[in-house]
Design an enzyme around this catalytic site. Structure first.
Site, PDB file in Angstrom:
ATOM      1  N   LYS A 221     -10.530   8.662 -17.629  1.00  0.00           N
ATOM      2  CA  LYS A 221     -10.950   9.272 -18.893  1.00  0.00           C
ATOM      3  C   LYS A 221      -9.774   9.323 -19.879  1.00  0.00           C
ATOM      4  CE  LYS A 221     -14.545   9.530 -16.346  1.00  0.00           C
ATOM      5  NZ  LYS A 221     -14.910  10.703 -15.550  1.00  0.00           N
TER       6      LYS A 221
ATOM      7  N   ARG B  34       0.832  -1.209   0.000  1.00  0.00           N
ATOM      8  CA  ARG B  34       0.000   0.000   0.000  1.00  0.00           C
ATOM      9  C   ARG B  34       0.864   1.255   0.000  1.00  0.00           C
ATOM     10  NH1 ARG B  34      -1.380   1.441   4.730  1.00  0.00           N
ATOM     11  NH2 ARG B  34      -2.127  -0.613   5.366  1.00  0.00           N
TER      12      ARG B  34
ATOM     13  N   ASP C 186      -9.510  20.588 -11.769  1.00  0.00           N
ATOM     14  CA  ASP C 186      -9.768  19.252 -12.305  1.00  0.00           C
ATOM     15  C   ASP C 186      -9.499  19.334 -13.805  1.00  0.00           C
ATOM     16  OD1 ASP C 186     -10.928  16.993 -13.487  1.00  0.00           O
ATOM     17  OD2 ASP C 186     -12.485  16.825 -11.950  1.00  0.00           O
TER      18      ASP C 186
ATOM     19  N   TYR D  42     -18.250  18.063 -12.107  1.00  0.00           N
ATOM     20  CA  TYR D  42     -18.639  16.661 -12.223  1.00  0.00           C
ATOM     21  C   TYR D  42     -19.630  16.298 -11.100  1.00  0.00           C
ATOM     22  CZ  TYR D  42     -18.119  11.604 -12.274  1.00  0.00           C
ATOM     23  OH  TYR D  42     -18.368  10.254 -12.309  1.00  0.00           O
TER      24      TYR D  42
HETATM   25  C1  LIG Z   1     -15.224  10.995 -14.177  1.00  0.00           C
HETATM   26  C2  LIG Z   1     -14.810  12.269 -13.573  1.00  0.00           C
HETATM   27  C3  LIG Z   1     -14.470  12.349 -12.215  1.00  0.00           C
HETATM   28  C4  LIG Z   1     -14.564  11.163 -11.276  1.00  0.00           C
HETATM   29  O1  LIG Z   1     -13.610  10.218 -11.567  1.00  0.00           O
HETATM   30  P1  LIG Z   1     -13.761   8.627 -11.310  1.00  0.00           P
HETATM   31  O2  LIG Z   1     -12.507   8.086 -11.869  1.00  0.00           O
HETATM   32  O3  LIG Z   1     -15.003   8.182 -12.019  1.00  0.00           O
HETATM   33  O4  LIG Z   1     -13.882   8.448  -9.836  1.00  0.00           O
HETATM   34  C5  LIG Z   1     -14.042  13.567 -11.728  1.00  0.00           C
HETATM   35  N1  LIG Z   1     -13.977  14.661 -12.523  1.00  0.00           N
HETATM   36  C6  LIG Z   1     -14.312  14.621 -13.827  1.00  0.00           C
HETATM   37  C7  LIG Z   1     -14.227  15.845 -14.647  1.00  0.00           C
HETATM   38  C8  LIG Z   1     -14.751  13.427 -14.397  1.00  0.00           C
HETATM   39  O5  LIG Z   1     -15.101  13.398 -15.687  1.00  0.00           O
END
Ligand SMILES: *Cc1c(COP(=O)(O)O)cnc(C)c1O
Length: 378
Positions: free
Chosen positions: A195, A46, A170, A98
């Protein structure tokens, strides 16, 4: 080094034992200690894993950050960021973030006496107005999902610095290939690597990137203390994927521009949202702070029947949540990603029932355009 070179090489050395060129998947939970208090710097899976460390330095190099810390999901990374504040603190957040971020902040952390102001950060005055003496963090998503509104990153940083507030962006939608917030003065970048970074729709993951020593120490501590770590295999897959980030992003962008230009001329298009179009109200800002416009387009048919028919008839595009993979996806924000937002608020934001979000993949653009043509006209 240039971006594509870093994407392929940064954070990776040939394996010292065999010379293996590709970083091995270190599938081990523990490491031998030669004698009491003597080990090679690795104690427990971990806490230490070399596949994960290679991914962390790779993405850090791409974001121009000193430090990268990997997590098991985008939300786990965002959750870790809240360890930078304490009960009583206040955070200013883009109102269009999000949905999972909204849920985590507003439906969970408010129980622990954190407070959030949800503001339209595309107008910097709204940010100034929301700041109070307890404000510790400013959290942005730019461009937003699915309306693709932009926030002026440098302008926000300037305000935050005046008040001694840390900024977070983000950067999931743009990736460091098109937008590097840390170079613009932002303290922390966060990613859902699920993504574009991984880009093949087969790994859930997240990353935190920063140049700030104290922030990295705190987030690194939380990575181990709370333990939302990604598996070595997921790290390896993501590391394999970042090697092609430059070529993928280039193609996502080219395809999306072609499709947006095509949609612009079609009579079934009621409203179109894409920062790469001259018509986008923040096109100039997009050109200033981004070096491309990404692969996400939102299209409003202004007509529910047509929307339903379209979603059912596409053949190359797949109706599914998520985005950023090599394959083209589309989603219906009102009933999928933003179903939890009350209809009245959705309509105010532009997320009407006839809005469709396209995540343009890297297939042949002509096939994608033909698919849209047929589905909209059938
Ligand atoms: C999908 C997404 C998240 C969350 O991420 P996960 O990997 O699904 O936990 C956060 N911010 C944005 C802009 C996203 O598209």
């Amino acid at each position: 080094m240039g971006f594509a070179t870093d994407a392929i090489h940064a954070g990776q050395q040939s394996d010292p034992t065999t010379g293996a060129v590709m970083t091995p998947i270190y599938m081990t939970t523990t490491y031998e200690q030669e004698e009491l208090h003597k080990h090679k710097g690795f104690e427990y899976g971990r806490t230490h894993n070399l596949t994960r460390a290679a991914l962390e330095s790779n993405v850090a190099a791409l974001e121009k950050a000193k430090y990268g810390i990997a997590f098991a999901s985008g939300l786990a990374s965002i959750q870790a960021l809240l360890s930078l504040v304490k009960a009583g603190d206040h955070i200013v957040v883009s109102d269009n973030v999000y949905g999972g971020t909204y849920r985590l902040f507003e439906k969970y952390w408010t129980d622990y006496n954190l407070s959030f102001s949800w503001v339209d950060t595309s107008d910097l005055q709204n940010i100034k107005d929301a700041i109070n003496e307890n404000t510790k963090l400013l959290y942005l998503e730019t461009p937003t999902n699915p309306m693709l509104n932009l926030t002026d990153i440098s302008g926000t940083v300037e305000i935050a610095k005046q008040y001694g507030i840390k900024t977070i962006v983000d950067n999931t939608f743009m990736t460091p290939y098109f937008q590097r917030p840390i170079e613009l003065g932002v303290d922390i970048v966060v990613h859902s690597s699920t993504k574009y970074l991984n880009g093949h729709s087969d790994v859930i993951g997240g990353m935190v990137l920063t140049n700030d020593e104290a922030i990295q120490e705190r987030i690194r501590y939380i990575q181990n203390a709370a333990g939302a770590v990604p598996s070595p295999f997921d790290c390896w897959l993501t590391l394999r994927a970042t090697k092609t980030l430059a070529v993928r992003m280039k193609q996502h962008n080219e395809n999306a521009i072609q499709i947006a230009e095509f949609l612009k001329t079609q009579d079934f298009t009621h409203k179109l949202y894409y920062p790469g179009l001259n018509e986008h109200p923040q096109h100039e800002l997009a050109q200033e702070q981004m070096s491309g416009f990404g692969g996400i387009i939102s299209l409003d048919f202004g007509n529910m029947e047509l929307t339903k028919k379209f979603l059912k008839s596409v053949k190359v595009f797949t109706l599914a949540e998520s985005l950023g993979g090599v394959e083209s996806l589309l989603c219906h924000p009102a009933s999928m990603t933003h179903a939890a937002v009350p209809k009245e608020d959705r309509d105010k934001m532009g997320i009407t029932d006839s809005l469709v979000r396209l995540s343009v993949g890297i297939e042949d653009a002509e096939d994608l355009i033909d698919d849209i043509k047929l589905a909209a006209r059938m």
